[in-house]
Scaffold this motif. Structure first.
Motif, PDB file in Angstrom:
ATOM      1  N   ASN A   1       0.156  -1.375  -0.090  1.00 30.35           N
ATOM      2  CA  ASN A   1      -0.454  -0.064  -0.083  1.00 30.35           C
ATOM      3  C   ASN A   1       0.866   0.829  -0.189  1.00 30.35           C
ATOM      4  O   ASN A   1       1.561   1.262  -0.049  1.00 30.35           O
ATOM      5  CB  ASN A   1      -1.104  -0.027   1.035  1.00 30.35           C
ATOM      6  CG  ASN A   1      -0.950  -0.264   2.573  1.00 30.35           C
ATOM      7  OD1 ASN A   1       0.379   0.780   2.654  1.00 30.35           O
ATOM      8  ND2 ASN A   1      -0.363  -1.500   3.275  1.00 30.35           N
ATOM      9  N   GLU A   2       0.332   2.510   0.282  1.00 34.81           N
ATOM     10  CA  GLU A   2       1.020   3.712  -0.256  1.00 34.81           C
ATOM     11  C   GLU A   2       1.983   3.623   1.274  1.00 34.81           C
ATOM     12  O   GLU A   2       2.918   4.490   1.023  1.00 34.81           O
ATOM     13  CB  GLU A   2      -0.037   4.592  -0.014  1.00 34.81           C
ATOM     14  CG  GLU A   2      -0.305   5.094   1.394  1.00 34.81           C
ATOM     15  CD  GLU A   2      -2.122   3.971   1.029  1.00 34.81           C
ATOM     16  OE1 GLU A   2      -2.850   4.742   2.512  1.00 34.81           O
ATOM     17  OE2 GLU A   2      -1.960   2.917   0.388  1.00 34.81           O
TER      18      GLU A   2
ATOM     19  N   THR B   1      -1.536  -4.740  -5.255  1.00 37.59           N
ATOM     20  CA  THR B   1      -1.095  -3.673  -4.600  1.00 37.59           C
ATOM     21  C   THR B   1      -2.526  -3.118  -4.279  1.00 37.59           C
ATOM     22  O   THR B   1      -3.726  -3.448  -5.007  1.00 37.59           O
ATOM     23  CB  THR B   1      -0.806  -2.341  -5.283  1.00 37.59           C
ATOM     24  OG1 THR B   1      -0.637  -0.987  -4.593  1.00 37.59           O
ATOM     25  CG2 THR B   1      -1.479  -2.503  -6.668  1.00 37.59           C
TER      26      THR B   1
ATOM     27  N   TYR C   1      -2.952   0.217  -3.142  1.00 36.38           N
ATOM     28  CA  TYR C   1      -2.331   1.709  -3.508  1.00 36.38           C
ATOM     29  C   TYR C   1      -2.977   2.201  -5.104  1.00 36.38           C
ATOM     30  O   TYR C   1      -2.086   2.018  -5.884  1.00 36.38           O
ATOM     31  CB  TYR C   1      -0.342   1.638  -3.697  1.00 36.38           C
ATOM     32  CG  TYR C   1      -0.240   2.886  -4.471  1.00 36.38           C
ATOM     33  CD1 TYR C   1      -0.704   3.938  -2.835  1.00 36.38           C
ATOM     34  CD2 TYR C   1       0.860   3.253  -4.399  1.00 36.38           C
ATOM     35  CE1 TYR C   1       0.271   5.779  -3.515  1.00 36.38           C
ATOM     36  CE2 TYR C   1       1.524   4.545  -4.424  1.00 36.38           C
ATOM     37  CZ  TYR C   1       1.342   5.829  -4.056  1.00 36.38           C
ATOM     38  OH  TYR C   1       1.705   6.702  -4.188  1.00 36.38           O
TER      39      TYR C   1
END
Length: 310
Positions: free
Chosen positions: A128-129, A278, A280
């Protein structure tokens, strides 16, 4: 838009060219280490004469490009393993071709095909971010080289914050046009369906998120038309899929026969990745919105590959 495609023999590049060919607003120049292969492919899909084909030696700063898209690299884990440490030299060489051009013409956009592997080799959960790239700096293994080459390129691009460079991290991509001899779970599945053989697969639990070629095209268009920026985005579909669900879906849809065994049989040239996808979704900030889930995209492409009529 006048676009240079670097690494036009790449399968994902070919799929993108096919998508571009349905539009009249883009002029492409296809660069490759083996331009004759590109010429043969264009002839096979009825596009010979549509686009300029060139060797990298002919890439010149005298030609105007609105964008450069760099696909040079490897897309097969077996090929990545065979390439070894030379992946560093290959990545740097062709990245510098694009960077030198963008330094001279900073209005030219540069899209670089990176990889989810840039996060490192640990995928015990989806990234993730906030995920940090993890590199075993004191114990680098051959399976780390591909990831480090991509990470190095991304760091170089972020250091050029004044230039319009966007890295696209591809995690999982599937098209009916790609090489079915490649050693991925999904290509192993397709071969077993096609050849009516029993798939022997490991008991390892994995989750994957396959972006469909049409959604990849939508992502590229979104990035080429967004206000110029220096950034990185991850590829994603509307929803990932886990291995048990995928196997059952392929069994129900196409009659896949499979046997789960205890010994892993996959080629892990870039490391083991239980959750290789992901969460993100920064690409949404640039106008990208996927239209298909992983399973929806896979069904469409496998149907096309096997020439199945519903």
């Amino acid at each position: 838009m006048h676009i240079a495609i670097l690494g036009a023999t790449s399968q994902i590049a070919k799929d993108l060219v096919l998508a571009f060919s349905k539009q009249d607003s883009h002029e492409l120049v296809l660069f490759a280490r083996r331009p004759e292969i590109v010429m043969q492919w264009l002839a096979s899909v009825g596009l010979l004469g549509r686009y300029v084909i060139s060797d990298f030696a002919a890439f010149s700063a005298d030609e105007h490009f609105d964008a450069i898209i760099n696909f040079v690299g490897v897309g097969d884990p077996a090929q990545a393993a065979a390439m070894g440490a030379s992946i560093f030299d290959v990545t740097l060489k062709y990245d510098e071709i694009a960077l030198n051009y963008v330094r001279q013409y900073p209005q030219c956009r540069y899209l670089f095909l990176s990889s989810g592997a840039a996060y490192g080799s640990s995928f015990d959960a989806p990234v993730n971010e906030n995920t940090k790239a993890m590199v075993a700096i004191n114990n680098l293994q051959p399976q780390d080289w591909y990831a480090v080459a991509k990470l190095h390129a991304e760091c170089r691009h972020r250091s050029l914050a004044h230039l319009p460079i966007i890295d696209i991290r591809v995690f999982n991509y599937f098209s009916h046009t790609q090489d079915m001899s490649a050693r991925f779970l999904i290509t192993d599945i397709v071969r077993s369906i096609r050849d009516k053989t029993v798939l022997k697969t490991s008991s390892d639990y994995i989750e994957r998120d396959f972006i469909h070629p049409s959604d990849f095209y939508n992502l590229v268009i979104a990035l080429l038309t967004t206000p110029a920026t220096n950034a990185v985005v991850d590829c994603y579909s509307k929803a990932p899929i886990d291995k048990p669900t995928l196997l059952l879906a392929m069994q129900e849809k196409y009659g896949l026969q499979y046997e789960v065994i205890s010994i892993p049989n996959a080629i892990n040239a870039t490391g083991n990745k239980p959750y290789y996808y992901t969460k993100y979704t920064r690409a949404a900030d640039y106008g990208y919105h996927p239209t298909m889930t992983s399973l929806e995209g896979l069904i469409i492409e496998i149907k096309s590959l096997l020439l199945i009529n519903d």
